[in-house]
Design a protein around this motif. Structure first.
Motif, PDB file in Angstrom:
ATOM      1  N   THR A  38     -20.402 -40.757 -14.077  1.00  0.00           N
ATOM      2  CA  THR A  38     -21.129 -41.470 -13.023  1.00  0.00           C
ATOM      3  C   THR A  38     -20.442 -42.799 -12.725  1.00  0.00           C
ATOM      4  OG1 THR A  38     -23.238 -40.453 -13.597  1.00  0.00           O
ATOM      5  CG2 THR A  38     -23.340 -42.556 -12.407  1.00  0.00           C
ATOM      6  N   TRP A  39     -20.047 -43.515 -13.779  1.00  0.00           N
ATOM      7  CA  TRP A  39     -19.380 -44.797 -13.576  1.00  0.00           C
ATOM      8  C   TRP A  39     -18.092 -44.614 -12.767  1.00  0.00           C
ATOM      9  CZ3 TRP A  39     -20.562 -49.591 -13.305  1.00  0.00           C
ATOM     10  CH2 TRP A  39     -19.548 -50.521 -13.185  1.00  0.00           C
ATOM     11  N   TRP A  40     -17.287 -43.617 -13.132  1.00  0.00           N
ATOM     12  CA  TRP A  40     -16.037 -43.382 -12.397  1.00  0.00           C
ATOM     13  C   TRP A  40     -16.309 -43.024 -10.940  1.00  0.00           C
ATOM     14  CZ3 TRP A  40     -11.668 -45.315 -12.923  1.00  0.00           C
ATOM     15  CH2 TRP A  40     -11.112 -45.542 -14.171  1.00  0.00           C
ATOM     16  N   ARG A  41     -17.317 -42.222 -10.698  1.00  0.00           N
ATOM     17  CA  ARG A  41     -17.673 -41.850  -9.319  1.00  0.00           C
ATOM     18  C   ARG A  41     -18.059 -43.096  -8.531  1.00  0.00           C
ATOM     19  NH1 ARG A  41     -20.857 -37.981 -10.545  1.00  0.00           N
ATOM     20  NH2 ARG A  41     -22.786 -39.145 -10.482  1.00  0.00           N
ATOM     21  N   TRP A  42     -18.868 -43.965  -9.125  1.00  0.00           N
ATOM     22  CA  TRP A  42     -19.277 -45.200  -8.459  1.00  0.00           C
ATOM     23  C   TRP A  42     -18.072 -46.095  -8.193  1.00  0.00           C
ATOM     24  CZ3 TRP A  42     -24.109 -47.215 -11.587  1.00  0.00           C
ATOM     25  CH2 TRP A  42     -25.180 -46.362 -11.367  1.00  0.00           C
ATOM     26  N   SER A  43     -17.216 -46.244  -9.193  1.00  0.00           N
ATOM     27  CA  SER A  43     -16.056 -47.127  -9.055  1.00  0.00           C
ATOM     28  C   SER A  43     -15.092 -46.619  -7.982  1.00  0.00           C
ATOM     29  CB  SER A  43     -15.347 -47.249 -10.402  1.00  0.00           C
ATOM     30  OG  SER A  43     -14.261 -48.130 -10.309  1.00  0.00           O
ATOM     31  N   ARG A  44     -14.815 -45.343  -7.973  1.00  0.00           N
ATOM     32  CA  ARG A  44     -13.891 -44.754  -6.995  1.00  0.00           C
ATOM     33  C   ARG A  44     -14.435 -44.786  -5.576  1.00  0.00           C
ATOM     34  NH1 ARG A  44     -12.561 -39.914 -10.942  1.00  0.00           N
ATOM     35  NH2 ARG A  44     -10.891 -40.891 -12.129  1.00  0.00           N
ATOM     36  N   SER A  45     -15.763 -44.739  -5.456  1.00  0.00           N
ATOM     37  CA  SER A  45     -16.360 -44.698  -4.118  1.00  0.00           C
ATOM     38  C   SER A  45     -16.684 -46.085  -3.563  1.00  0.00           C
ATOM     39  CB  SER A  45     -17.616 -43.832  -4.121  1.00  0.00           C
ATOM     40  OG  SER A  45     -18.627 -44.443  -4.892  1.00  0.00           O
ATOM     41  N   ALA A  48     -19.225 -49.552  -7.439  1.00  0.00           N
ATOM     42  CA  ALA A  48     -19.128 -50.379  -8.639  1.00  0.00           C
ATOM     43  C   ALA A  48     -17.751 -51.051  -8.718  1.00  0.00           C
ATOM     44  CB  ALA A  48     -19.353 -49.513  -9.873  1.00  0.00           C
ATOM     45  N   PRO A  49     -17.623 -52.057  -9.591  1.00  0.00           N
ATOM     46  CA  PRO A  49     -16.331 -52.727  -9.749  1.00  0.00           C
ATOM     47  C   PRO A  49     -15.188 -51.762 -10.063  1.00  0.00           C
ATOM     48  CG  PRO A  49     -18.029 -53.972 -10.865  1.00  0.00           C
ATOM     49  CD  PRO A  49     -18.666 -52.679 -10.423  1.00  0.00           C
ATOM     50  N   THR A  50     -14.022 -52.108  -9.567  1.00  0.00           N
ATOM     51  CA  THR A  50     -12.834 -51.307  -9.817  1.00  0.00           C
ATOM     52  C   THR A  50     -12.139 -51.799 -11.082  1.00  0.00           C
ATOM     53  OG1 THR A  50     -11.609 -52.777  -8.358  1.00  0.00           O
ATOM     54  CG2 THR A  50     -12.440 -50.751  -7.386  1.00  0.00           C
ATOM     55  N   PRO A  51     -11.375 -50.926 -11.723  1.00  0.00           N
ATOM     56  CA  PRO A  51     -10.729 -51.322 -12.979  1.00  0.00           C
ATOM     57  C   PRO A  51      -9.436 -52.100 -12.764  1.00  0.00           C
ATOM     58  CG  PRO A  51     -10.189 -49.054 -12.479  1.00  0.00           C
ATOM     59  CD  PRO A  51     -11.167 -49.517 -11.418  1.00  0.00           C
ATOM     60  N   LEU A  52      -9.039 -52.763 -13.824  1.00  0.00           N
ATOM     61  CA  LEU A  52      -7.703 -53.341 -13.908  1.00  0.00           C
ATOM     62  C   LEU A  52      -6.812 -52.265 -14.508  1.00  0.00           C
ATOM     63  CD1 LEU A  52      -8.510 -56.717 -15.676  1.00  0.00           C
ATOM     64  CD2 LEU A  52      -7.980 -56.398 -13.272  1.00  0.00           C
ATOM     65  N   LYS A  53      -5.585 -52.193 -14.073  1.00  0.00           N
ATOM     66  CA  LYS A  53      -4.631 -51.289 -14.708  1.00  0.00           C
ATOM     67  C   LYS A  53      -3.577 -52.149 -15.379  1.00  0.00           C
ATOM     68  CE  LYS A  53      -5.356 -47.185 -12.042  1.00  0.00           C
ATOM     69  NZ  LYS A  53      -4.757 -46.094 -11.299  1.00  0.00           N
ATOM     70  N   THR A  57      -1.060 -47.889 -16.935  1.00  0.00           N
ATOM     71  CA  THR A  57      -1.760 -46.774 -17.562  1.00  0.00           C
ATOM     72  C   THR A  57      -3.083 -47.142 -18.225  1.00  0.00           C
ATOM     73  OG1 THR A  57      -0.503 -47.063 -19.610  1.00  0.00           O
ATOM     74  CG2 THR A  57       0.371 -45.501 -18.015  1.00  0.00           C
ATOM     75  N   LEU A  58      -3.155 -48.315 -18.825  1.00  0.00           N
ATOM     76  CA  LEU A  58      -4.357 -48.726 -19.542  1.00  0.00           C
ATOM     77  C   LEU A  58      -5.396 -49.220 -18.550  1.00  0.00           C
ATOM     78  CD1 LEU A  58      -5.539 -49.145 -22.389  1.00  0.00           C
ATOM     79  CD2 LEU A  58      -4.601 -51.446 -22.327  1.00  0.00           C
ATOM     80  N   VAL A  59      -6.578 -48.630 -18.574  1.00  0.00           N
ATOM     81  CA  VAL A  59      -7.641 -48.954 -17.624  1.00  0.00           C
ATOM     82  C   VAL A  59      -8.728 -49.739 -18.341  1.00  0.00           C
ATOM     83  CG1 VAL A  59      -9.439 -47.976 -16.138  1.00  0.00           C
ATOM     84  CG2 VAL A  59      -7.173 -46.927 -16.220  1.00  0.00           C
ATOM     85  N   ARG A  60      -9.057 -50.917 -17.791  1.00  0.00           N
ATOM     86  CA  ARG A  60     -10.121 -51.753 -18.352  1.00  0.00           C
ATOM     87  C   ARG A  60     -10.910 -52.386 -17.220  1.00  0.00           C
ATOM     88  NH1 ARG A  60      -8.949 -49.199 -22.110  1.00  0.00           N
ATOM     89  NH2 ARG A  60      -8.351 -49.883 -24.181  1.00  0.00           N
ATOM     90  N   PHE A  61     -12.159 -52.729 -17.509  1.00  0.00           N
ATOM     91  CA  PHE A  61     -13.042 -53.391 -16.555  1.00  0.00           C
ATOM     92  C   PHE A  61     -13.345 -54.784 -17.085  1.00  0.00           C
ATOM     93  CE2 PHE A  61     -13.635 -48.924 -15.877  1.00  0.00           C
ATOM     94  CZ  PHE A  61     -13.749 -48.804 -14.501  1.00  0.00           C
ATOM     95  N   ARG A  62     -13.329 -55.772 -16.196  1.00  0.00           N
ATOM     96  CA  ARG A  62     -13.635 -57.144 -16.597  1.00  0.00           C
ATOM     97  C   ARG A  62     -15.139 -57.287 -16.826  1.00  0.00           C
ATOM     98  NH1 ARG A  62     -11.012 -61.455 -12.733  1.00  0.00           N
ATOM     99  NH2 ARG A  62     -12.605 -62.641 -13.834  1.00  0.00           N
ATOM    100  N   ARG A  63     -15.492 -57.669 -18.046  1.00  0.00           N
ATOM    101  CA  ARG A  63     -16.903 -57.807 -18.415  1.00  0.00           C
ATOM    102  C   ARG A  63     -17.605 -58.813 -17.512  1.00  0.00           C
ATOM    103  NH1 ARG A  63     -19.353 -61.332 -21.860  1.00  0.00           N
ATOM    104  NH2 ARG A  63     -17.360 -61.959 -22.716  1.00  0.00           N
ATOM    105  N   ASP A  64     -16.971 -59.964 -17.233  1.00  0.00           N
ATOM    106  CA  ASP A  64     -17.620 -60.982 -16.417  1.00  0.00           C
ATOM    107  C   ASP A  64     -17.915 -60.473 -15.001  1.00  0.00           C
ATOM    108  OD1 ASP A  64     -14.850 -60.972 -15.825  1.00  0.00           O
ATOM    109  OD2 ASP A  64     -14.826 -63.105 -15.350  1.00  0.00           O
ATOM    110  N   GLY A  82     -18.983 -61.460  -4.230  1.00  0.00           N
ATOM    111  CA  GLY A  82     -18.482 -61.780  -5.564  1.00  0.00           C
ATOM    112  C   GLY A  82     -17.280 -60.955  -5.973  1.00  0.00           C
ATOM    113  N   ALA A  83     -16.967 -59.900  -5.211  1.00  0.00           N
ATOM    114  CA  ALA A  83     -15.833 -59.042  -5.543  1.00  0.00           C
ATOM    115  C   ALA A  83     -14.519 -59.791  -5.419  1.00  0.00           C
ATOM    116  CB  ALA A  83     -15.812 -57.803  -4.656  1.00  0.00           C
ATOM    117  N   GLY A  84     -14.491 -60.843  -4.642  1.00  0.00           N
ATOM    118  CA  GLY A  84     -13.276 -61.647  -4.494  1.00  0.00           C
ATOM    119  C   GLY A  84     -12.868 -62.308  -5.796  1.00  0.00           C
ATOM    120  N   ASP A  85     -13.824 -62.486  -6.710  1.00  0.00           N
ATOM    121  CA  ASP A  85     -13.531 -63.096  -8.007  1.00  0.00           C
ATOM    122  C   ASP A  85     -12.799 -62.131  -8.930  1.00  0.00           C
ATOM    123  OD1 ASP A  85     -14.894 -65.316  -7.112  1.00  0.00           O
ATOM    124  OD2 ASP A  85     -16.782 -64.711  -8.037  1.00  0.00           O
ATOM    125  N   ALA A  86     -12.744 -60.851  -8.548  1.00  0.00           N
ATOM    126  CA  ALA A  86     -12.133 -59.831  -9.402  1.00  0.00           C
ATOM    127  C   ALA A  86     -10.623 -59.855  -9.372  1.00  0.00           C
ATOM    128  CB  ALA A  86     -12.628 -58.447  -8.979  1.00  0.00           C
TER     129      ALA A  86
END
Length: 87
Positions: A38-45, A48-53, A57-64, A82-86
């Motif tokens: 569900t999280w991946w579906r939300w992020s890709r669509s 939800a917040p998108t990951p850092l790569k 290869t290593l995928v992480r999401f910023r907790r803040d 607030g997405a501009g802060d990402a």
């Protein structure tokens, strides 16, 4: 003694809280009380917040960013101010 909670670690026999700044997909999904798929579906669509790569290869999401997104009421991430802060 083992602890499967990702927010703790043990040093010199004592357990200390560790709040990682970068979360795995599993940790992020757990934080948001949803499944990983569900999280991946939300992020890709764009919901939800998108990951850092990291190193491509290593995928992480910023907790803040994830916590700020939750506090804002989980608006569509692609249009959230607030997405501009990402970046």
């Amino acid at each position: 003694m083992t602890n499967d909670t990702p927010t703790t670690h043990q040093t010199d026999g004592q357990t200390h809280d560790v709040l990682p700044e970068l979360l795995t997909t599993k940790q992020t999904a757990r934080l948001c009380n949803v499944g990983e798929r569900t999280w991946w579906r939300w992020s890709r669509s764009g919901i939800a917040p998108t990951p850092l790569k990291i190193n491509g290869t290593l995928v992480r999401f910023r907790r803040d960013i994830v916590l700020a997104w939750i506090r804002a009421g989980c608006p569509r991430f692609e249009t959230w101010e607030g997405a501009g802060d990402a970046s």
